[in-house]
Design a protein around this motif. Structure first.
Motif, PDB file in Angstrom:
ATOM      1  N   TRP A  21       0.835  -1.212   0.000  1.00  0.00           N
ATOM      2  CA  TRP A  21       0.000   0.000   0.000  1.00  0.00           C
ATOM      3  C   TRP A  21       0.863   1.252   0.000  1.00  0.00           C
ATOM      4  CZ3 TRP A  21      -0.291   3.912   3.673  1.00  0.00           C
ATOM      5  CH2 TRP A  21      -1.345   4.824   3.529  1.00  0.00           C
ATOM      6  N   SER A  22       1.927   1.245   0.811  1.00  0.00           N
ATOM      7  CA  SER A  22       2.793   2.423   0.914  1.00  0.00           C
ATOM      8  C   SER A  22       3.525   2.687  -0.408  1.00  0.00           C
ATOM      9  CB  SER A  22       3.806   2.252   2.050  1.00  0.00           C
ATOM     10  OG  SER A  22       4.734   1.227   1.758  1.00  0.00           O
ATOM     11  N   ILE A  23       3.890   1.613  -1.111  1.00  0.00           N
ATOM     12  CA  ILE A  23       4.539   1.764  -2.422  1.00  0.00           C
ATOM     13  C   ILE A  23       3.549   2.325  -3.439  1.00  0.00           C
ATOM     14  CG2 ILE A  23       5.589   0.518  -4.362  1.00  0.00           C
ATOM     15  CD1 ILE A  23       6.750  -1.444  -2.276  1.00  0.00           C
ATOM     16  N   TYR A  24       2.359   1.758  -3.445  1.00  0.00           N
ATOM     17  CA  TYR A  24       1.327   2.198  -4.388  1.00  0.00           C
ATOM     18  C   TYR A  24       0.934   3.656  -4.151  1.00  0.00           C
ATOM     19  CZ  TYR A  24      -3.229   2.470  -6.715  1.00  0.00           C
ATOM     20  OH  TYR A  24      -4.288   2.854  -7.506  1.00  0.00           O
ATOM     21  N   ILE A 166      -2.719   3.003   7.061  1.00  0.00           N
ATOM     22  CA  ILE A 166      -3.627   2.621   5.973  1.00  0.00           C
ATOM     23  C   ILE A 166      -5.057   3.050   6.292  1.00  0.00           C
ATOM     24  CG2 ILE A 166      -4.739   0.678   4.810  1.00  0.00           C
ATOM     25  CD1 ILE A 166      -2.175  -0.803   4.842  1.00  0.00           C
ATOM     26  N   VAL A 167      -5.465   2.801   7.534  1.00  0.00           N
ATOM     27  CA  VAL A 167      -6.852   3.033   7.942  1.00  0.00           C
ATOM     28  C   VAL A 167      -7.029   4.469   8.408  1.00  0.00           C
ATOM     29  CG1 VAL A 167      -8.715   2.289   9.475  1.00  0.00           C
ATOM     30  CG2 VAL A 167      -7.027   0.621   8.646  1.00  0.00           C
ATOM     31  N   GLY A 168      -7.950   5.170   7.780  1.00  0.00           N
ATOM     32  CA  GLY A 168      -8.235   6.538   8.198  1.00  0.00           C
ATOM     33  C   GLY A 168      -9.171   6.551   9.397  1.00  0.00           C
ATOM     34  N   LYS A 169      -9.894   7.628   9.562  1.00  0.00           N
ATOM     35  CA  LYS A 169     -10.861   7.687  10.655  1.00  0.00           C
ATOM     36  C   LYS A 169     -12.046   6.784  10.353  1.00  0.00           C
ATOM     37  CE  LYS A 169      -9.839  12.168  12.709  1.00  0.00           C
ATOM     38  NZ  LYS A 169     -10.431  13.401  13.282  1.00  0.00           N
ATOM     39  N   LEU A 170     -12.568   6.167  11.401  1.00  0.00           N
ATOM     40  CA  LEU A 170     -13.690   5.243  11.266  1.00  0.00           C
ATOM     41  C   LEU A 170     -14.948   5.892  11.849  1.00  0.00           C
ATOM     42  CD1 LEU A 170     -11.815   1.997  12.378  1.00  0.00           C
ATOM     43  CD2 LEU A 170     -12.340   2.720  10.042  1.00  0.00           C
TER      44      LEU A 170
END
Length: 250
Positions: A21-24, A166-170
């Motif tokens: 994910w960080s690469i993308y 990866i996960v933003g606010k929920l």
């Protein structure tokens, strides 16, 4: 061993997903030197795990014969044990920021300027021997040691997945019952308004109750306020303790 294999498989899979994910997304959330340091600390922790488990079992064996009550194991008592274990974790974690000796150990977990899944296992080896002491009162009251340990193990496993960007606010979850990656990013930040906040494990409930909850707003700057220690894992573990005995700021 099978359970350990499953645990490691999930941990590695989560890390691979985060790296991809960080690469993308072109997000600079991993540093290979820092990650290698984290892996070395994790490996050392795994090697001494049998000793820390034996230490905890011995402590509980001293207390269990003199426990105040014989609390049975059922759904209700498991839930109560879990909630009380979370309360103990909250105070152990908070005191690890407020008491110099405990902070010298906990400092290791916070000293990385990068926050990612590998950071979750960046835990001081001696901390494995100090944390269990805080759970002795639960066993003394009469809560089953197996459920206390199980609650702690579940909480620590859950917290692995809080160490991610990866996960933003929920929506509908932030700041009420369960801890989230957003809330934990605040905990790892060195921003003035974020320092010493959001101590919860699985739950963020006790931060709400005791007034230590702060929502994620400004961008988090990770690491400690006293500066970067380095990538050498032994230095990461030893430096805060050396500073403590020298009377320096940790």
């Amino acid at each position: 061993m099978e359970t350990l294999g499953i645990f490691l498989g999930i941990y590695v899979a989560a890390m691979v997903i985060e790296i991809l994910w960080s690469i993308y997304k072109k997000k600079d959330i991993y540093n290979w030197k820092d990650s290698l340091s984290n892996f070395a600390i994790i490996l050392g922790g795994r090697l001494i795990k049998p000793l820390s488990l034996a230490w905890g079992a011995w402590l509980f064996s001293l207390v269990e014969p003199i426990r105040l009550f014989e609390i049975p194991i059922n759904v209700f008592t498991v839930i109560i044990t879990f909630l009380l274990s979370e309360l103990v974790y909250y105070w152990y974690h908070r005191l690890s920021h407020e008491i110099s000796f405990l902070w010298a150990l906990h400092h290791t977990h916070h000293s990385s300027p990068w926050l990612n899944i590998s950071t979750a296992g960046r835990l001081h080896w001696l901390g494995k021997f100090t944390s269990i002491i805080f759970y002795i009162p639960l066993v003394f009251i009469g809560f089953p040691p197996t459920i206390v340990i199980g609650s702690l193990a579940f909480s620590l496993f859950y917290q692995i997945f809080l160490h991610t960007q990866i996960v933003g606010k929920l929506p509908f979850l932030e700041g009420w019952l369960f801890n989230t990656p957003s809330a934990h990013r605040v905990h790892h930040a060195s921003n003035e308004r974020y320092v010493d906040k959001n101590y919860g494990g699985t739950l963020i409930l006790f931060d709400r109750i005791f007034g230590t909850y702060v929502p994620e707003q400004e961008k988090a700057e990770y690491g400690v306020t006293t500066g970067f220690v380095g990538h050498n894992p032994i230095k990461v573990l030893i430096t805060p303790i050396v500073r403590l005995f020298k009377g320096e700021k940790i």
